[in-house]
Write an enzyme that holds these catalytic residues in place. Structure first.
Site, mmCIF file in Angstrom:
data_model
loop_
_atom_site.group_PDB
_atom_site.id
_atom_site.type_symbol
_atom_site.label_atom_id
_atom_site.label_comp_id
_atom_site.label_asym_id
_atom_site.label_seq_id
_atom_site.Cartn_x
_atom_site.Cartn_y
_atom_site.Cartn_z
ATOM 1 N N HIS A 82 0.785 -1.262 -0.058
ATOM 2 C CA HIS A 82 0.057 -0.021 -0.017
ATOM 3 C C HIS A 82 0.922 1.104 -0.051
ATOM 4 C CE1 HIS A 82 -3.701 2.555 0.923
ATOM 5 N NE2 HIS A 82 -2.756 3.358 1.447
ATOM 6 N N ASP A 161 -15.174 1.600 6.553
ATOM 7 C CA ASP A 161 -14.129 2.455 6.138
ATOM 8 C C ASP A 161 -14.796 3.255 5.151
ATOM 9 O OD1 ASP A 161 -11.308 3.703 5.896
ATOM 10 O OD2 ASP A 161 -11.331 2.699 3.681
ATOM 11 N N ARG A 168 -15.157 11.727 6.267
ATOM 12 C CA ARG A 168 -13.726 12.605 6.822
ATOM 13 C C ARG A 168 -13.616 13.345 5.713
ATOM 14 N NH1 ARG A 168 -9.864 8.013 7.022
ATOM 15 N NH2 ARG A 168 -8.559 9.213 7.538
ATOM 16 N N SER A 183 -7.949 3.241 8.864
ATOM 17 C CA SER A 183 -8.822 3.049 7.276
ATOM 18 C C SER A 183 -7.774 2.279 6.489
ATOM 19 C CB SER A 183 -8.839 4.580 6.773
ATOM 20 O OG SER A 183 -9.020 4.566 5.317
ATOM 21 N N LYS A 187 -8.573 -2.221 5.564
ATOM 22 C CA LYS A 187 -8.988 -2.823 3.943
ATOM 23 C C LYS A 187 -7.714 -3.670 3.894
ATOM 24 C CE LYS A 187 -8.654 1.267 2.421
ATOM 25 N NZ LYS A 187 -9.214 2.813 2.631
HETATM 26 N N1 URA Z 1 -5.888 6.101 2.296
HETATM 27 C C1 URA Z 1 -6.869 5.550 3.044
HETATM 28 O O1 URA Z 1 -7.313 4.462 2.495
HETATM 29 N N2 URA Z 1 -7.521 5.957 4.004
HETATM 30 C C2 URA Z 1 -7.198 7.343 4.563
HETATM 31 O O2 URA Z 1 -7.576 7.613 5.565
HETATM 32 C C3 URA Z 1 -6.017 7.923 3.801
HETATM 33 C C4 URA Z 1 -5.236 7.458 2.814
#
Ligand code: URA
Length: 425
Positions: A82, A161, A168, A183, A187
């Site tokens: 990621h 999320d 957000r 968040s 995932k």
């Molecule tokens: N990427 C995400 O998936 N979540 C966040 O809160 C910030 C960046």
């Protein structure tokens, strides 16, 4: 439990119990707790932070708000990467097929671009026919049959999320380390991985502007991943200039393909290899950095990664042989002679949004054909009038001024190291 009392505790700086966090996230997911109360709690978390325990509990509850990918008991290790995102950041595209060629299975769930940093799915959708909306069944099947997929998180995975991120975004509560950690990690944990590597970027073209903020975020992500049973490491990387030469959706696909074929700019190749090395070392597949890097480099140069990439694109409905479409281009030249000492990378990302290559609202449409080609990097000497950026856009003249302004040419020598630290604890 009463939602307003939980919000008040966090507002006053108290630690929330695991039960309070579970109650709130479950209520928000099944719509018993309305958006305005979730927004208030997000703001209280933004202002007062969370302890490690609270962050882990929030991550766990967001993960448990949906289903998880389930894999057969077999000899494969499932891994992913990621990135916190940056201008020209395209390493997911070569990395997924590279990791697959290294013997891993890669169920890569990626995102769309919002703001100046592009999204992997938007880039891939410049390939005619490519589908980034695979169902859970398709993710399972293609990960096992092909070895890698790159797709959006289906709505069954960490739905809390997906709802919370949208809130957000409009309530100025995105830049909070516990909220970002929960968040991203909810995932990634929903993929049921053995190992995860993170690319946490800092600088003008990144979400985290300073190295210090990025270090705190990387530590929080790594700690949470490891606590929850996924071997997690992070590279801290500089985003004070675009990664590679190409920025913009179709342009980045063309550069990714070059890297996949063993060509392409040195920085994109190096970062792709180093991310693969982290996975090889953290899973114990290789024991030395040199052997791991050599293995990854040889695969890129062999053509095997390109074959795997084509297989993945075809399996997701795309045509890897289709010609990519780029807008017409013109060149921006240097205003004076000297050394490129700084690049306001966020401004370059903003220029791509104005051209239509990025979005300001989640539902916005994207023009895949526009973007920038950087002809210089920080530290390069330039002569007045020398082309420094190629602008791909119908109305490219309109962008010449802000793009020229984003590059500082001075008499100071400059150098930006790409990877500044590895964080594994
Ligand atoms: N990427 C995400 O998936 N979540 C966040 O809160 C910030 C960046």
């Amino acid at each position: 439990m009463i939602p307003a009392q939980i919000i008040a505790s966090k507002r006053d700086g108290a630690e929330l119990s695991d039960e309070e966090i579970a109650f709130f996230i479950a209520g928000f997911t099944d719509e018993n707790i309305p958006d305005y109360q979730m927004s208030a709690l997000a703001m209280a978390i933004y202002l007062n932070g969370m302890t490690e325990r609270e962050t882990a509990a929030l991550t766990q509850q967001m993960l448990e708000s949906g289903t998880t990918l389930q894999w057969p008991y077999d000899d494969y290790l499932r891994v992913d990467k990621h990135s916190t995102g940056g201008v020209g950041d395209k390493t997911s595209i070569p990395l997924a097929p590279l990791l697959s060629c290294l013997g891993f299975q890669v169920p890569m769930l990626s995102g769309r671009g919002l703001g100046p940093t592009g999204g992997t799915l938007d880039k891939l959708e410049s390939i005619p026919g490519f589908r980034a909306d695979l169902s859970l069944d398709e993710i399972h099947r293609l990960t096992q049959d092909v070895g890698c997929v790159i797709t959006g998180a289906s709505k069954e995975l960490a739905p809390a999320d997906q709802k919370l991120y949208a809130l957000r975004d409009v309530t100025a509560t995105v830049p909070s380390i516990p909220l970002i950690t929960a968040s991203i990690m909810s995932k990634k944990l929903a993929e049921t991985l053995d190992a995860l590597v993170l690319d946490v970027k800092f600088g003008s073209g990144a979400f985290m502007k300073t190295r210090q903020q990025a270090t705190l975020l990387a530590r929080s992500l790594v700690r949470t991943g490891n606590c929850m049973g996924v071997t997690t490491t992070a590279l801290l990387t500089d985003m004070n200039q675009p990664l590679g030469r190409m920025c913009g959706n179709a342009l980045e696909i063309s550069e990714s393909i070059a890297v996949i074929k063993g060509e392409g700019p040195q920085d994109v190749r190096q970062l792709t290899i180093e991310l693969a090395v982290e996975i090889l070392l953290s899973t114990g597949t290789e024991s030395s950095h040199a052997a791991a890097a050599d293995n990854a480099s040889r695969l890129l140069d062999s053509g095997a990664v390109y074959e795997k990439y084509c297989q993945m694109v075809r399996a997701q409905g795309g045509d890897p042989d289709a010609k990519l479409r780029f807008s017409q281009c013109s060149e921006v030249t240097a205003a004076r002679s000297g050394i490129v000492s700084e690049i306001d990378t966020e401004q370059l990302g903003a220029a791509i949004i104005w051209m239509g290559g990025g979005r300001v609202q989640m539902a916005g449409r994207i023009d895949h054909a526009v973007g920038l080609e950087m002809l210089v990097r920080v530290g390069d000497a330039v002569q007045e009038g020398q082309p420094v950026v190629r602008v791909y856009c119908e109305d490219s003249e309109a962008y010449a001024f802000p793009i020229r302004k984003a590059l500082t040419v001075s008499d100071e020598a400059a150098y930006l190291p790409l990877i500044v630290e590895t964080i594994s604890k």
